[in-house]
Scaffold this active site. Structure first.
Site, PDB file in Angstrom:
ATOM      1  N   THR A  82       0.836  -1.207   0.000  1.00  0.00           N
ATOM      2  CA  THR A  82       0.000   0.000   0.000  1.00  0.00           C
ATOM      3  C   THR A  82       0.865   1.250   0.000  1.00  0.00           C
ATOM      4  OG1 THR A  82      -1.742  -1.177   1.182  1.00  0.00           O
ATOM      5  CG2 THR A  82      -1.827   1.214   1.216  1.00  0.00           C
ATOM      6  N   TYR A  89     -12.468  -5.348  -5.595  1.00  0.00           N
ATOM      7  CA  TYR A  89     -13.603  -4.612  -6.174  1.00  0.00           C
ATOM      8  C   TYR A  89     -14.923  -5.089  -5.561  1.00  0.00           C
ATOM      9  CZ  TYR A  89     -16.921  -2.554  -9.388  1.00  0.00           C
ATOM     10  OH  TYR A  89     -17.966  -1.848  -9.901  1.00  0.00           O
ATOM     11  N   TYR A 141      -3.030 -10.382   3.025  1.00  0.00           N
ATOM     12  CA  TYR A 141      -2.979  -8.979   3.433  1.00  0.00           C
ATOM     13  C   TYR A 141      -4.321  -8.554   4.027  1.00  0.00           C
ATOM     14  CZ  TYR A 141      -1.332  -4.087   2.926  1.00  0.00           C
ATOM     15  OH  TYR A 141      -0.922  -2.796   3.144  1.00  0.00           O
ATOM     16  N   LYS A 153      -0.180  -9.951   6.909  1.00  0.00           N
ATOM     17  CA  LYS A 153       0.115  -8.621   7.423  1.00  0.00           C
ATOM     18  C   LYS A 153      -1.211  -8.064   7.913  1.00  0.00           C
ATOM     19  CE  LYS A 153       1.472  -3.886   6.434  1.00  0.00           C
ATOM     20  NZ  LYS A 153       1.773  -2.849   5.413  1.00  0.00           N
TER      21      LYS A 153
END
Length: 342
Positions: free
Chosen positions: A95, A157, A184, A212
């Site tokens: 990110t 999405y 993630y 994470k």
């Protein structure tokens, strides 16, 4: 301001990767002549998947030049700088690396640049997209070029997806890629959480390495650690850093860009059997100063990093905001105060 030559000369004098970092990565990945394909030993892969977990990865930023093109030379400098500051590894195109802002071809180039200039760092690549064909291709590309692991965001999405189809999505990747894979958990951005049920449904894959967790809620993180003690439940926030280190888990931190030295000090203290409260307090004091100085977005963060490294300015891509002149003044003042703190 440092020149690139003097910067690299300073980096070349930096210390070697810690023994614990070397064990976690296993034997050094060696280049083969056939197309530059890189292979790791079985021992090394096993260590990356299930060996030393308490390592520190920086969620590395991706520098662009003033024309918003990927700046490969500055990226090389960044990796060398982070290694010299004590990071065990980096996450490429997470990110903080602005992965959605780069094209498919650019993402391959960025990963290749990182993997060719790893400087002993453990490299985890973020190949996630909203569709499995591209995610698989980027995952295979990272594997073929020597990545130590992957950090894969859910397809982001469609929201409110069920566990069974999400398991199928990830299984299609696990069945084609053999390097360690981390899931993630960043639901405030992806809209798709990583649930305990999903992780249990994928536990039979030997290369499921962990996650994470970028949620700051301590209860959420504590439950992950309690439920999956054999996986590496890496924290993605400094708020949960102490708990992670105390429980032998790793961390992937955006704060590592500006505070790699301070974060590394926490891990070094723990590995030496020392109290970690003091280095954590220093880390939190430094991050507070810089956040109050305006570093709450990628533009200001990258500007601060360019000052810390002594290089030309980093730029980020829209829709992330540019640093303002007022923020620049505050950032310079904050960095001076952090220097005085030692």
């Amino acid at each position: 301001m440092q020149t690139r030559r003097s910067f690299l000369g300073w980096v070349g004098a930096a210390g070697a990767l810690s023994a614990v970092g070397r064990r976690a990565m296993g034997e050094e990945i060696r280049a083969r002549s056939d197309g530059g394909l890189r292979m790791a030993t079985a021992e090394g892969r096993a260590a990356a998947a299930s060996g030393e977990k308490m390592l520190f990865w920086v969620a590395a930023s991706t520098p662009c030049d003033k024309n918003l093109n990927f700046d490969a030379e500055l990226y090389k400098d960044l990796l060398a700088y982070l290694k010299a500051q004590g990071a065990d590894g980096v996450v490429v195109l997470g990110t903080t690396g602005e992965f959605p802002s780069f094209s498919f071809a650019e993402r391959k180039k960025i990963a290749e640049t990182a993997l060719k200039n790893r400087n002993g760092l453990n490299i985890i690549v973020g190949p996630g997209t909203s569709n499995f064909p591209e995610t698989v291709e980027l995952s295979k590309h990272a594997e073929e070029h020597g990545a130590d692991g992957l950090l894969i965001v859910p397809p982001f999405y469609y929201k409110h997806v069920q566990v069974e189809p999400l398991t199928k999505y990830y299984s299609m990747i696990f069945e084609q890629v053999k390097i360690p894979i981390n899931l993630y958990h960043i639901p405030f951005a992806s809209g798709v959480p990583i649930s305990h049920e999903l992780l249990h449904s994928l536990e039979h894959y030997p290369n499921l390495a962990g996650i994470k967790d970028s949620v700051s809620d301590p209860e959420v993180y504590h439950q992950f650690v309690a439920e999956f003690p054999k996986l590496n439940m890496r924290t993605g926030t400094d708020a949960n850093l102490k708990y992670a280190v105390e429980h032998g888990m790793g961390a992937i931190l955006a704060e590592g860009n500006n505070f790699a030295k301070q974060v590394a000090a926490v891990f070094l203290a723990k590995r030496a059997g020392k109290d970690i409260d003091e280095p954590i307090a220093k880390l939190h004091a430094a991050t507070k100063l810089l956040r109050e100085g305006g570093v709450d977005e990628y533009g200001p963060m990258k500007y601060a990093l360019s000052l810390q490294m002594g290089t030309r300015e980093f730029y980020q891509r829209p829709p992330n905001s540019d640093v303002t002149e007022e923020q620049k003044k505050k950032i310079k003042a904050a960095l001076e105060e952090i220097k005085r703190m030692g």
